[in-house]
Design an enzyme around this catalytic site. Sequence first.
Site: not given
Length: 595
Positions: A434-436
Amino acid sequence: MAVYQPPLQSMRFLVHEVLHAPAVLADAGWEDMSGDLFDDVLAQAGRIAAEVLFPLNRSGDEEGVRVEADGVRMPAGFADAYRAWREGGWNGLAGDPAYGGQGMPALLDTLVTEMVCGANLAFSIVPGLTQGAIRAIAAHAEEALKDVYLPRMISGDWTGAMALTEPHAGTDLGLLRTRAEPAADGSHRLTGQKMFISSADHDLTDNLVHLVLARLPDAPPGTRGISLFLVPKRLPDGSRNGWAVLSSEQKMGLHASPTCVVSYEGAVGWMVGQPHRGLPAMFTMMNHERLFVGIQGIGVGECAAQSALAYAREREQGRAPDGPRNPDRPADAIIHLPDVRRMVLTARALTDAGRALAAWTALWMDRAHHSGDPAVVEEAEDWAALLTPVIKAAGTDFGFEAAVLAQQVMGGHGYIRDNGVEQLVRDVRATQIYEGTNGVQALDLVQRKLTLHGGRPVARLFAAIDAAARELEAEPLTRDIAGPLRDAAERLRGTVAWLAEAGSHSPLAPAAAATDTLRLMALVTYGWMWGLMATAAARRPEGYDRAYLDGRIGLARVFANRLLPETAALELRIRSGHDSLFDPGLPADLAALDG
Protein backbone atom coordinates in the site's frame (compact mmCIF):
# COMPACT_ATOMS: atom_id res chain seq x y z
CA MET A 1 6.65 -15.74 21.64
CA ALA A 2 6.84 -12.34 20.03
CA VAL A 3 8.28 -9.78 22.42
CA TYR A 4 8.51 -6.01 22.29
CA GLN A 5 10.29 -3.47 24.46
CA PRO A 6 10.80 0.13 23.34
CA PRO A 7 14.37 0.47 21.98
CA LEU A 8 15.05 3.56 24.07
CA GLN A 9 18.81 3.16 24.37
CA SER A 10 19.26 2.89 20.59
CA MET A 11 16.96 5.84 20.05
CA ARG A 12 18.80 7.91 22.64
CA PHE A 13 22.14 7.02 21.05
CA LEU A 14 20.83 8.00 17.64
CA VAL A 15 19.34 11.30 18.82
CA HIS A 16 22.22 12.47 20.97
CA GLU A 17 25.40 10.87 19.63
CA VAL A 18 24.77 10.34 15.91
CA LEU A 19 22.45 13.19 14.93
CA HIS A 20 23.28 15.62 17.78
CA ALA A 21 19.62 16.50 17.43
CA PRO A 22 19.06 18.82 20.43
CA ALA A 23 21.84 21.16 19.28
CA VAL A 24 20.78 20.97 15.63
CA LEU A 25 17.16 21.69 16.56
CA ALA A 26 18.15 24.60 18.78
CA ASP A 27 20.03 26.15 15.88
CA ALA A 28 16.97 25.59 13.68
CA GLY A 29 14.62 27.44 16.03
CA TRP A 30 13.50 24.70 18.42
CA GLU A 31 15.11 26.27 21.47
CA ASP A 32 12.94 24.40 23.99
CA MET A 33 13.80 20.92 22.71
CA SER A 34 16.32 19.85 25.34
CA GLY A 35 17.89 16.43 25.40
CA ASP A 36 16.06 15.62 28.65
CA LEU A 37 12.72 16.50 27.07
CA PHE A 38 13.48 14.22 24.14
CA ASP A 39 14.32 11.35 26.48
CA ASP A 40 11.26 11.91 28.68
CA VAL A 41 8.81 11.98 25.79
CA LEU A 42 10.31 8.85 24.23
CA ALA A 43 10.14 7.04 27.58
CA GLN A 44 6.47 7.95 28.04
CA ALA A 45 5.64 6.86 24.50
CA GLY A 46 7.52 3.64 25.07
CA ARG A 47 5.37 2.84 28.09
CA ILE A 48 2.16 3.28 26.09
CA ALA A 49 3.55 1.13 23.28
CA ALA A 50 4.69 -1.70 25.56
CA GLU A 51 1.98 -1.63 28.22
CA VAL A 52 -1.16 -0.53 26.33
CA LEU A 53 -0.74 -1.33 22.63
CA PHE A 54 1.41 -4.46 22.47
CA PRO A 55 -0.90 -6.52 24.72
CA LEU A 56 -3.70 -5.89 22.17
CA ASN A 57 -1.69 -6.94 19.14
CA ARG A 58 -2.50 -10.65 19.18
CA SER A 59 -6.03 -10.37 20.55
CA GLY A 60 -6.89 -7.74 17.95
CA ASP A 61 -5.60 -10.03 15.21
CA GLU A 62 -7.67 -12.94 16.48
CA GLU A 63 -10.91 -10.99 16.95
CA GLY A 64 -10.62 -8.71 13.92
CA VAL A 65 -13.05 -5.98 12.94
CA ARG A 66 -16.67 -6.48 11.97
CA VAL A 67 -19.14 -4.46 9.95
CA GLU A 68 -22.53 -3.87 11.53
CA ALA A 69 -25.56 -1.90 10.38
CA ASP A 70 -24.30 1.36 11.85
CA GLY A 71 -20.61 0.96 10.96
CA VAL A 72 -17.38 -0.84 11.82
CA ARG A 73 -16.67 -2.27 15.26
CA MET A 74 -13.05 -2.46 16.40
CA PRO A 75 -11.70 -5.34 18.53
CA ALA A 76 -12.03 -5.30 22.29
CA GLY A 77 -9.64 -2.95 24.04
CA PHE A 78 -8.93 -0.73 21.04
CA ALA A 79 -11.36 2.01 22.11
CA ASP A 80 -9.74 2.24 25.55
CA ALA A 81 -6.27 2.24 23.98
CA TYR A 82 -7.23 5.01 21.58
CA ARG A 83 -8.73 7.01 24.43
CA ALA A 84 -5.41 6.76 26.31
CA TRP A 85 -3.60 7.82 23.14
CA ARG A 86 -5.89 10.80 22.59
CA GLU A 87 -6.05 11.95 26.19
CA GLY A 88 -2.27 11.78 26.42
CA GLY A 89 -2.03 14.35 23.63
CA TRP A 90 -0.06 12.00 21.38
CA ASN A 91 -2.11 12.71 18.28
CA GLY A 92 -1.09 16.37 18.40
CA LEU A 93 2.57 15.81 19.27
CA ALA A 94 3.86 17.44 16.07
CA GLY A 95 0.65 19.35 15.34
CA ASP A 96 0.47 23.06 14.58
CA PRO A 97 0.04 25.01 17.87
CA ALA A 98 -2.31 27.38 16.02
CA TYR A 99 -4.83 24.52 16.00
CA GLY A 100 -4.05 23.02 19.38
CA GLY A 101 -0.97 20.95 18.56
CA GLN A 102 2.21 20.74 20.61
CA GLY A 103 4.54 21.74 17.79
CA MET A 104 7.16 19.08 18.56
CA PRO A 105 9.79 18.15 15.92
CA ALA A 106 9.15 15.59 13.21
CA LEU A 107 12.16 13.64 14.49
CA LEU A 108 10.49 13.05 17.85
CA ASP A 109 7.20 12.18 16.18
CA THR A 110 9.00 9.71 13.89
CA LEU A 111 10.54 7.80 16.79
CA VAL A 112 7.27 7.76 18.74
CA THR A 113 5.49 6.49 15.64
CA GLU A 114 8.01 3.69 15.22
CA MET A 115 7.30 2.43 18.74
CA VAL A 116 3.55 2.44 18.08
CA CYS A 117 4.10 0.50 14.85
CA GLY A 118 6.40 -2.00 16.52
CA ALA A 119 3.91 -2.65 19.31
CA ASN A 120 0.71 -2.80 17.27
CA LEU A 121 0.83 -2.21 13.53
CA ALA A 122 -2.95 -2.34 13.07
CA PHE A 123 -3.51 0.36 15.71
CA SER A 124 -0.85 2.61 14.17
CA ILE A 125 -2.84 3.06 10.97
CA VAL A 126 -5.56 5.21 12.58
CA PRO A 127 -3.26 7.99 13.91
CA GLY A 128 -0.85 7.56 11.01
CA LEU A 129 -3.45 8.27 8.35
CA THR A 130 -4.87 11.11 10.42
CA GLN A 131 -1.50 12.85 10.40
CA GLY A 132 -1.33 12.70 6.61
CA ALA A 133 -4.86 14.07 6.27
CA ILE A 134 -4.01 16.90 8.65
CA ARG A 135 -1.07 17.88 6.47
CA ALA A 136 -3.12 17.90 3.28
CA ILE A 137 -5.89 19.98 4.83
CA ALA A 138 -3.42 22.40 6.40
CA ALA A 139 -1.55 22.87 3.12
CA HIS A 140 -4.45 23.15 0.69
CA ALA A 141 -7.86 23.74 2.31
CA GLU A 142 -9.60 27.06 2.78
CA GLU A 143 -9.41 28.67 6.20
CA ALA A 144 -13.03 27.87 7.02
CA LEU A 145 -12.39 24.14 6.60
CA LYS A 146 -9.14 24.33 8.55
CA ASP A 147 -10.86 26.05 11.46
CA VAL A 148 -13.54 23.36 11.68
CA TYR A 149 -11.51 20.21 11.09
CA LEU A 150 -7.88 20.75 12.10
CA PRO A 151 -8.43 21.30 15.85
CA ARG A 152 -10.57 18.18 16.16
CA MET A 153 -8.20 16.05 14.08
CA ILE A 154 -5.05 17.27 15.82
CA SER A 155 -6.64 16.53 19.19
CA GLY A 156 -7.56 13.05 17.96
CA ASP A 157 -11.29 13.61 18.52
CA TRP A 158 -11.75 12.96 14.79
CA THR A 159 -9.58 10.83 12.51
CA GLY A 160 -8.72 10.85 8.81
CA ALA A 161 -8.50 8.46 5.88
CA MET A 162 -7.88 8.73 2.15
CA ALA A 163 -10.12 7.29 -0.54
CA LEU A 164 -8.29 6.86 -3.83
CA THR A 165 -8.63 3.37 -5.29
CA GLU A 166 -11.66 2.21 -7.26
CA PRO A 167 -12.53 -1.40 -8.15
CA HIS A 168 -11.62 -1.02 -11.83
CA ALA A 169 -8.45 1.03 -11.24
CA GLY A 170 -5.52 0.52 -8.89
CA THR A 171 -2.44 2.69 -9.04
CA ASP A 172 -3.65 4.34 -12.26
CA LEU A 173 -5.72 7.10 -10.68
CA GLY A 174 -6.38 8.61 -14.07
CA LEU A 175 -9.04 5.92 -14.56
CA LEU A 176 -11.17 6.87 -11.55
CA ARG A 177 -14.87 7.60 -12.12
CA THR A 178 -16.24 8.99 -8.84
CA ARG A 179 -18.22 12.15 -9.64
CA ALA A 180 -18.55 15.41 -7.73
CA GLU A 181 -21.53 17.63 -8.61
CA PRO A 182 -21.43 21.27 -7.45
CA ALA A 183 -24.21 22.35 -5.07
CA ALA A 184 -25.69 25.82 -4.64
CA ASP A 185 -24.12 26.29 -1.19
CA GLY A 186 -20.57 25.83 -2.50
CA SER A 187 -20.28 22.19 -1.43
CA HIS A 188 -20.36 19.17 -3.74
CA ARG A 189 -22.26 15.87 -3.91
CA LEU A 190 -20.04 12.84 -4.47
CA THR A 191 -21.20 9.60 -6.08
CA GLY A 192 -19.05 6.54 -6.65
CA GLN A 193 -17.35 3.60 -5.00
CA LYS A 194 -13.89 3.30 -3.43
CA MET A 195 -12.05 0.30 -2.06
CA PHE A 196 -8.92 -0.50 -0.05
CA ILE A 197 -9.64 2.45 2.26
CA SER A 198 -7.60 1.87 5.42
CA SER A 199 -9.42 2.97 8.60
CA ALA A 200 -12.39 4.05 6.51
CA ASP A 201 -14.70 3.62 9.50
CA HIS A 202 -14.46 2.63 13.16
CA ASP A 203 -16.01 3.23 16.56
CA LEU A 204 -12.99 4.92 18.16
CA THR A 205 -14.35 8.43 17.55
CA ASP A 206 -17.74 9.90 16.71
CA ASN A 207 -16.57 11.39 13.42
CA LEU A 208 -13.93 10.83 10.79
CA VAL A 209 -12.91 12.52 7.57
CA HIS A 210 -12.33 11.01 4.14
CA LEU A 211 -10.17 12.82 1.61
CA VAL A 212 -11.70 11.64 -1.65
CA LEU A 213 -10.45 11.98 -5.21
CA ALA A 214 -13.27 12.63 -7.70
CA ARG A 215 -14.09 14.34 -11.00
CA LEU A 216 -16.05 17.51 -11.56
CA PRO A 217 -18.56 17.49 -14.46
CA ASP A 218 -16.19 19.50 -16.68
CA ALA A 219 -13.07 17.52 -15.72
CA PRO A 220 -10.62 16.66 -18.51
CA PRO A 221 -9.65 12.97 -18.77
CA GLY A 222 -6.73 11.44 -16.94
CA THR A 223 -4.99 12.65 -13.81
CA ARG A 224 -5.32 16.30 -14.87
CA GLY A 225 -9.07 16.08 -14.24
CA ILE A 226 -8.96 14.96 -10.60
CA SER A 227 -10.09 17.12 -7.69
CA LEU A 228 -9.84 16.50 -3.94
CA PHE A 229 -12.76 16.67 -1.50
CA LEU A 230 -13.15 16.56 2.26
CA VAL A 231 -16.06 14.21 3.04
CA PRO A 232 -16.84 13.69 6.75
CA LYS A 233 -18.84 10.84 8.24
CA ARG A 234 -20.98 13.36 10.10
CA LEU A 235 -21.92 16.79 8.77
CA PRO A 236 -21.54 19.97 10.82
CA ASP A 237 -25.14 19.68 12.05
CA GLY A 238 -24.42 16.17 13.37
CA SER A 239 -26.39 14.29 10.74
CA ARG A 240 -24.99 11.23 8.96
CA ASN A 241 -23.41 11.93 5.58
CA GLY A 242 -24.36 10.01 2.46
CA TRP A 243 -21.78 7.26 2.41
CA ALA A 244 -21.85 3.71 3.69
CA VAL A 245 -19.39 0.88 4.31
CA LEU A 246 -20.27 -2.03 2.04
CA SER A 247 -17.70 -4.44 3.44
CA SER A 248 -14.40 -4.81 5.24
CA GLU A 249 -11.76 -6.57 3.18
CA GLN A 250 -10.79 -10.06 4.40
CA LYS A 251 -7.04 -9.64 4.41
CA MET A 252 -3.98 -11.83 4.87
CA GLY A 253 -3.04 -9.75 7.92
CA LEU A 254 -3.87 -6.52 9.74
CA HIS A 255 -7.15 -8.08 10.88
CA ALA A 256 -7.60 -5.35 13.51
CA SER A 257 -7.45 -2.59 10.90
CA PRO A 258 -10.63 -1.98 8.87
CA THR A 259 -9.88 -1.81 5.14
CA CYS A 260 -13.22 -1.00 3.58
CA VAL A 261 -15.24 -0.74 0.41
CA VAL A 262 -17.29 2.47 0.63
CA SER A 263 -20.17 3.68 -1.49
CA TYR A 264 -20.66 7.44 -1.79
CA GLU A 265 -24.31 8.17 -2.52
CA GLY A 266 -24.60 11.91 -2.97
CA ALA A 267 -22.25 12.46 -0.03
CA VAL A 268 -21.59 16.07 0.89
CA GLY A 269 -18.00 17.18 0.41
CA TRP A 270 -15.97 20.35 0.23
CA MET A 271 -13.17 20.91 -2.24
CA VAL A 272 -9.61 20.95 -0.92
CA GLY A 273 -7.33 22.98 -3.15
CA GLN A 274 -8.05 23.99 -6.72
CA PRO A 275 -10.36 22.32 -9.27
CA HIS A 276 -8.63 19.60 -11.28
CA ARG A 277 -5.58 19.96 -9.02
CA GLY A 278 -6.52 17.29 -6.52
CA LEU A 279 -3.64 14.94 -7.19
CA PRO A 280 -0.89 17.41 -6.20
CA ALA A 281 -2.89 18.21 -3.05
CA MET A 282 -3.32 14.53 -2.26
CA PHE A 283 0.40 13.96 -2.71
CA THR A 284 0.95 16.11 0.38
CA MET A 285 -0.80 13.35 2.28
CA MET A 286 0.65 10.49 0.25
CA ASN A 287 4.26 11.60 0.70
CA HIS A 288 3.74 11.75 4.46
CA GLU A 289 2.10 8.33 4.37
CA ARG A 290 4.98 6.85 2.39
CA LEU A 291 7.39 7.89 5.12
CA PHE A 292 4.93 6.61 7.71
CA VAL A 293 4.64 3.24 5.98
CA GLY A 294 8.43 2.92 5.87
CA ILE A 295 8.43 3.53 9.61
CA GLN A 296 5.78 0.83 9.96
CA GLY A 297 8.20 -1.65 8.39
CA ILE A 298 11.00 -0.49 10.69
CA GLY A 299 8.76 -0.88 13.73
CA VAL A 300 7.83 -4.45 12.82
CA GLY A 301 11.50 -5.15 12.10
CA GLU A 302 12.29 -4.05 15.66
CA CYS A 303 9.72 -6.42 17.13
CA ALA A 304 10.99 -9.21 14.89
CA ALA A 305 14.64 -8.62 15.78
CA GLN A 306 13.85 -8.63 19.50
CA SER A 307 11.74 -11.77 19.20
CA ALA A 308 14.40 -13.62 17.21
CA LEU A 309 17.14 -12.78 19.71
CA ALA A 310 15.02 -13.66 22.75
CA TYR A 311 14.15 -17.06 21.31
CA ALA A 312 17.68 -17.81 20.10
CA ARG A 313 19.14 -17.10 23.54
CA GLU A 314 16.66 -19.38 25.31
CA ARG A 315 16.21 -22.26 22.89
CA GLU A 316 18.67 -25.06 23.60
CA GLN A 317 19.29 -27.43 20.72
CA GLY A 318 22.47 -29.04 19.43
CA ARG A 319 26.01 -27.89 20.05
CA ALA A 320 28.05 -25.02 18.72
CA PRO A 321 30.28 -26.22 15.83
CA ASP A 322 33.44 -25.26 17.67
CA GLY A 323 32.56 -27.13 20.85
CA PRO A 324 30.05 -26.94 23.74
CA ARG A 325 29.39 -23.49 25.12
CA ASN A 326 27.54 -24.84 28.13
CA PRO A 327 28.87 -28.34 28.91
CA ASP A 328 26.69 -28.64 32.01
CA ARG A 329 23.55 -28.48 29.88
CA PRO A 330 22.36 -31.14 27.41
CA ALA A 331 22.54 -28.63 24.55
CA ASP A 332 23.70 -25.11 23.76
CA ALA A 333 21.47 -22.14 23.02
CA ILE A 334 21.00 -21.83 19.27
CA ILE A 335 22.38 -18.28 19.32
CA HIS A 336 25.81 -19.97 19.08
CA LEU A 337 24.97 -21.55 15.70
CA PRO A 338 26.49 -19.48 12.87
CA ASP A 339 23.37 -19.48 10.69
CA VAL A 340 21.13 -18.42 13.56
CA ARG A 341 23.59 -15.63 14.41
CA ARG A 342 23.46 -14.57 10.74
CA MET A 343 19.69 -14.26 10.86
CA VAL A 344 19.53 -12.47 14.19
CA LEU A 345 22.30 -10.03 13.27
CA THR A 346 20.81 -9.35 9.83
CA ALA A 347 17.41 -8.49 11.31
CA ARG A 348 19.03 -6.18 13.84
CA ALA A 349 21.40 -4.50 11.37
CA LEU A 350 18.64 -3.78 8.86
CA THR A 351 16.26 -2.42 11.48
CA ASP A 352 18.69 -0.07 13.18
CA ALA A 353 19.93 1.37 9.90
CA GLY A 354 16.37 1.93 8.72
CA ARG A 355 15.58 3.84 11.89
CA ALA A 356 18.67 6.00 11.42
CA LEU A 357 17.79 6.87 7.81
CA ALA A 358 14.21 7.81 8.71
CA ALA A 359 15.46 9.91 11.62
CA TRP A 360 18.09 11.63 9.44
CA THR A 361 15.38 12.64 6.98
CA ALA A 362 13.00 13.82 9.70
CA LEU A 363 15.72 15.99 11.24
CA TRP A 364 16.32 17.70 7.90
CA MET A 365 12.60 18.39 7.65
CA ASP A 366 12.78 19.95 11.10
CA ARG A 367 15.77 22.07 10.10
CA ALA A 368 13.77 23.49 7.22
CA HIS A 369 10.61 24.07 9.28
CA HIS A 370 11.71 27.28 11.00
CA SER A 371 14.50 28.19 8.65
CA GLY A 372 14.45 31.36 6.63
CA ASP A 373 17.57 30.20 4.81
CA PRO A 374 16.73 29.13 1.24
CA ALA A 375 19.83 26.93 1.12
CA VAL A 376 18.67 24.91 4.14
CA VAL A 377 15.16 24.54 2.71
CA GLU A 378 16.58 23.44 -0.63
CA GLU A 379 18.80 20.80 0.93
CA ALA A 380 15.98 19.49 3.12
CA GLU A 381 13.70 19.17 0.10
CA ASP A 382 16.45 17.36 -1.79
CA TRP A 383 16.90 14.81 0.99
CA ALA A 384 13.16 14.27 1.39
CA ALA A 385 12.63 13.82 -2.35
CA LEU A 386 15.50 11.37 -2.79
CA LEU A 387 15.03 9.33 0.37
CA THR A 388 11.22 9.06 0.60
CA PRO A 389 10.96 6.18 -1.92
CA VAL A 390 13.99 4.52 -0.31
CA ILE A 391 12.59 4.76 3.22
CA LYS A 392 9.17 3.51 2.12
CA ALA A 393 10.41 0.58 0.06
CA ALA A 394 13.50 -0.41 2.05
CA GLY A 395 11.81 0.04 5.40
CA THR A 396 9.05 -2.34 4.37
CA ASP A 397 11.10 -4.80 2.31
CA PHE A 398 13.64 -5.18 5.09
CA GLY A 399 10.90 -5.19 7.74
CA PHE A 400 9.31 -8.15 5.97
CA GLU A 401 12.70 -9.85 5.64
CA ALA A 402 13.35 -9.33 9.37
CA ALA A 403 9.95 -10.86 10.21
CA VAL A 404 10.64 -13.90 7.99
CA LEU A 405 14.11 -14.27 9.55
CA ALA A 406 12.58 -14.23 13.03
CA GLN A 407 10.11 -16.89 11.92
CA GLN A 408 12.98 -18.98 10.56
CA VAL A 409 14.99 -18.62 13.77
CA MET A 410 12.03 -20.05 15.67
CA GLY A 411 11.67 -22.94 13.23
CA GLY A 412 8.37 -24.78 13.62
CA HIS A 413 7.44 -22.55 16.54
CA GLY A 414 7.64 -19.56 14.21
CA TYR A 415 4.97 -21.11 12.01
CA ILE A 416 2.55 -21.63 14.92
CA ARG A 417 0.02 -18.90 15.47
CA ASP A 418 0.26 -19.03 19.27
CA ASN A 419 3.82 -17.71 19.18
CA GLY A 420 3.01 -14.43 17.45
CA VAL A 421 5.81 -14.13 14.92
CA GLU A 422 3.74 -15.42 12.00
CA GLN A 423 1.41 -12.46 12.64
CA LEU A 424 4.34 -10.10 12.08
CA VAL A 425 4.94 -11.74 8.70
CA ARG A 426 1.28 -11.43 7.71
CA ASP A 427 0.84 -7.88 8.97
CA VAL A 428 3.99 -6.28 7.58
CA ARG A 429 3.46 -7.83 4.15
CA ALA A 430 0.81 -5.20 3.36
CA THR A 431 3.30 -2.39 3.86
CA GLN A 432 5.16 -3.44 0.72
CA ILE A 433 1.92 -3.03 -1.22
CA TYR A 434 0.00 0.00 0.00
CA GLU A 435 0.77 3.72 -0.44
CA GLY A 436 2.28 2.84 -3.81
CA THR A 437 3.77 -0.62 -4.19
CA ASN A 438 7.51 -0.85 -3.77
CA GLY A 439 7.83 -1.30 -7.51
CA VAL A 440 6.15 2.09 -7.94
CA GLN A 441 8.60 3.57 -5.43
CA ALA A 442 11.47 2.13 -7.45
CA LEU A 443 10.14 3.65 -10.68
CA ASP A 444 9.78 7.01 -8.91
CA LEU A 445 13.43 6.75 -7.86
CA VAL A 446 14.91 5.93 -11.25
CA GLN A 447 12.58 7.98 -13.43
CA ARG A 448 12.40 11.14 -11.33
CA LYS A 449 14.50 11.33 -8.19
CA LEU A 450 17.93 10.34 -9.51
CA THR A 451 17.76 13.08 -12.15
CA LEU A 452 15.91 15.69 -10.06
CA HIS A 453 17.46 19.16 -10.31
CA GLY A 454 20.15 17.86 -12.59
CA GLY A 455 21.15 15.13 -10.15
CA ARG A 456 21.70 17.52 -7.24
CA PRO A 457 20.10 15.33 -4.51
CA VAL A 458 22.07 12.22 -5.41
CA ALA A 459 25.25 14.31 -5.61
CA ARG A 460 24.60 15.41 -2.02
CA LEU A 461 24.27 11.76 -1.05
CA PHE A 462 27.63 10.80 -2.55
CA ALA A 463 29.32 13.76 -0.85
CA ALA A 464 27.85 12.74 2.52
CA ILE A 465 28.98 9.12 2.07
CA ASP A 466 32.48 10.24 1.11
CA ALA A 467 32.66 12.33 4.29
CA ALA A 468 31.44 9.42 6.41
CA ALA A 469 34.04 7.09 4.87
CA ARG A 470 36.81 9.57 5.68
CA GLU A 471 35.72 9.68 9.32
CA LEU A 472 35.61 5.90 9.48
CA GLU A 473 39.10 5.69 8.03
CA ALA A 474 40.49 8.20 10.51
CA GLU A 475 39.52 6.03 13.49
CA PRO A 476 41.47 2.76 14.06
CA LEU A 477 38.40 1.01 15.49
CA THR A 478 36.37 1.60 12.34
CA ARG A 479 38.99 1.82 9.60
CA ASP A 480 38.08 -1.56 8.10
CA ILE A 481 34.45 -0.43 7.52
CA ALA A 482 35.42 2.44 5.22
CA GLY A 483 36.52 0.30 2.26
CA PRO A 484 33.31 -1.72 1.83
CA LEU A 485 31.24 1.46 2.13
CA ARG A 486 33.32 3.23 -0.51
CA ASP A 487 33.13 0.23 -2.85
CA ALA A 488 29.36 0.01 -2.54
CA ALA A 489 28.99 3.75 -3.10
CA GLU A 490 31.10 3.51 -6.25
CA ARG A 491 28.81 0.76 -7.55
CA LEU A 492 25.84 3.02 -6.97
CA ARG A 493 27.60 5.96 -8.61
CA GLY A 494 28.39 3.84 -11.66
CA THR A 495 24.83 2.52 -11.78
CA VAL A 496 23.37 6.04 -11.78
CA ALA A 497 25.57 6.94 -14.74
CA TRP A 498 24.72 3.69 -16.54
CA LEU A 499 20.98 4.27 -16.09
CA ALA A 500 21.26 7.73 -17.61
CA GLU A 501 23.07 6.35 -20.65
CA ALA A 502 20.87 3.27 -21.08
CA GLY A 503 17.69 5.28 -20.56
CA SER A 504 18.64 7.60 -23.41
CA HIS A 505 18.35 4.58 -25.74
CA SER A 506 15.28 2.85 -24.30
CA PRO A 507 12.83 3.64 -21.47
CA LEU A 508 12.69 -0.10 -20.77
CA ALA A 509 16.24 -0.11 -19.38
CA PRO A 510 15.70 2.01 -16.23
CA ALA A 511 12.23 0.53 -15.72
CA ALA A 512 13.62 -3.02 -15.77
CA ALA A 513 16.42 -2.01 -13.39
CA ALA A 514 14.26 0.00 -11.00
CA THR A 515 13.71 -2.49 -8.17
CA ASP A 516 17.35 -3.59 -8.15
CA THR A 517 18.47 0.05 -8.22
CA LEU A 518 16.32 0.93 -5.24
CA ARG A 519 17.68 -2.02 -3.27
CA LEU A 520 21.21 -1.01 -4.24
CA MET A 521 20.59 2.52 -3.00
CA ALA A 522 18.95 1.18 0.15
CA LEU A 523 21.97 -0.94 1.03
CA VAL A 524 24.36 1.93 0.34
CA THR A 525 22.36 4.43 2.41
CA TYR A 526 21.97 1.89 5.21
CA GLY A 527 25.72 1.32 5.09
CA TRP A 528 26.20 5.08 5.31
CA MET A 529 24.01 5.16 8.43
CA TRP A 530 26.05 2.37 9.98
CA GLY A 531 29.17 4.37 9.20
CA LEU A 532 27.75 7.31 11.17
CA MET A 533 26.73 5.07 14.05
CA ALA A 534 30.11 3.31 14.19
CA THR A 535 31.94 6.63 14.17
CA ALA A 536 29.77 7.89 17.02
CA ALA A 537 30.35 4.70 19.03
CA ALA A 538 34.12 4.93 18.51
CA ARG A 539 34.09 8.32 20.29
CA ARG A 540 33.08 6.43 23.46
CA PRO A 541 30.37 8.87 24.61
CA GLU A 542 29.39 8.78 28.27
CA GLY A 543 26.19 7.16 29.44
CA TYR A 544 26.46 3.90 27.47
CA ASP A 545 27.86 0.53 28.44
CA ARG A 546 31.07 -0.41 26.68
CA ALA A 547 29.32 -3.56 25.44
CA TYR A 548 26.61 -1.49 23.75
CA LEU A 549 29.14 0.75 22.00
CA ASP A 550 31.24 -2.22 20.91
CA GLY A 551 28.02 -3.77 19.63
CA ARG A 552 27.33 -0.73 17.46
CA ILE A 553 30.72 -1.09 15.82
CA GLY A 554 30.31 -4.85 15.53
CA LEU A 555 26.95 -4.47 13.80
CA ALA A 556 28.45 -1.93 11.41
CA ARG A 557 31.11 -4.50 10.56
CA VAL A 558 28.45 -7.17 10.00
CA PHE A 559 26.63 -4.84 7.62
CA ALA A 560 29.81 -3.95 5.77
CA ASN A 561 31.03 -7.52 5.37
CA ARG A 562 27.79 -9.50 5.07
CA LEU A 563 25.24 -7.17 3.47
CA LEU A 564 27.10 -4.57 1.41
CA PRO A 565 28.64 -7.27 -0.86
CA GLU A 566 25.13 -7.81 -2.26
CA THR A 567 25.61 -4.50 -4.09
CA ALA A 568 28.03 -6.23 -6.45
CA ALA A 569 25.39 -8.74 -7.58
CA LEU A 570 22.81 -5.98 -7.91
CA GLU A 571 25.13 -3.95 -10.13
CA LEU A 572 25.68 -6.95 -12.39
CA ARG A 573 21.96 -7.61 -12.65
CA ILE A 574 21.19 -3.97 -13.43
CA ARG A 575 23.84 -3.79 -16.14
CA SER A 576 22.53 -6.97 -17.75
CA GLY A 577 19.79 -4.76 -19.15
CA HIS A 578 16.24 -5.53 -20.10
CA ASP A 579 16.78 -7.72 -23.16
CA SER A 580 16.30 -11.05 -21.38
CA LEU A 581 12.94 -9.91 -19.98
CA PHE A 582 11.77 -9.24 -23.54
CA ASP A 583 13.58 -12.11 -25.27
CA PRO A 584 12.12 -12.80 -28.74
CA GLY A 585 11.50 -16.39 -27.67
CA LEU A 586 9.07 -15.17 -25.00
CA PRO A 587 5.54 -14.27 -26.15
CA ALA A 588 4.54 -10.71 -25.31
CA ASP A 589 1.81 -11.81 -22.89
CA LEU A 590 3.83 -14.83 -21.62
CA ALA A 591 0.75 -17.01 -22.12
CA ALA A 592 2.73 -19.84 -23.69
CA LEU A 593 4.56 -20.39 -20.40
CA ASP A 594 1.45 -21.99 -18.88
CA GLY A 595 0.68 -25.64 -19.29
